[in-house]
Design a protein around this motif. Sequence first.
Motif: not given
Length: 390
Positions: A110-119, A129-132, A155-163, A180-182
Amino acid sequence: MGRIVKSIGGLIQSVRREKLANLFLIVFLTVVLGAALVYVSEITANSKAFTGFGDAIWWAVVTVTSVGYGDFVPQMPVGRIIAGILMFFGITLISILSGTVASIIVDRKMREGRGLENIKLKNHTVICGWNQNAIRLLDEYAQKKGMKKSELVLVNDMNPEDFQSIAAKYPDIEIAFVRGDFVNENILAKAGIGTARYAILLADTGRKPEHGSPDERTILAALAINASNSEIFLSAELVNSNNEQHLRRAHVDNVIVNGEFNAFLFSTGVRESGIPVLIKEILSNKSTNSLRQVEIPAGFFGKSFSDLSEHFMKNGKGILIGFISNEKKMTLDDILSDDSSAIDAFIKRKFQEAEIDIAEEQQAEMEIRLNPGLEYVIRETDSAFIIGNA
């Protein structure tokens, strides 16, 4: 196999963090104590249920884990009473242990999916970042040979569901996520930037103006990344070509300006309509005749462009169109004499006072040679450009 090893390693780290060693120790002591009591009670009564203490340990393990092979069974009443007590404690302890481990695994996922785990990766690629263009970039990794098994960290601010949707779309790529903010060095450290091999900075055009322009954020991130890992190969996307000089000073290896060639393609398409189509075909990851950079085969250094071109054509590799060379620039040390004279020391001191980084001038410079001529002699610093299959 690599994913399994990393998952086990992550589980061990989680076990240490949650201090489960104490619980494992209690289970171990319960097995040893139960085996010892049963073994002593059986031996004292001259029972032949166990031929040695090893058999008693095996019986205790089987009993605690509720496997119950039945190959060893206490025969004396005292031994059976102890066995009953061991079964009760064993079921309780194993239930607690398995439940705790399962909870750790679920929490970690769950932490990995939310982007909270150390890699904890090495030689991976960090995409900030994220764009088209991000999905197109992932498509390249998914479709090109040799890139499918890449380890990517977004590394970006997308929602965990989108990831989760993105990870499911690219099952052949190992994708991790840090939310988070890169530009933040702590976020970059969480993404394992210090052990990464490549980093890609996409123009973060989706942020609000008060957070800074996309190019400003790209430049700040480039400085932070190079401060953490000076050996990383860094590529960056710009919105405004006027900011390219700032990225070069930040030691960015590859700078791409968003839409830089749009005007060329539009204007050329009016006069020569086939050229935009040709360029699209060459750059497409789905084409069998795409543009590729390959290493020079052994034995061709010192030979001519014509020799290598004929070799590629005969082996069905493609058409040789040129070379890229990593040439070392002439530095101040090349100009100055070997003697440590006062004049040389004075010149170096003046460079330092002017805050001119002499070491920066020692970086290798890439030189492109397209259609260099049939007699061009291939050098050891060259790599080849071909159109076709590598």
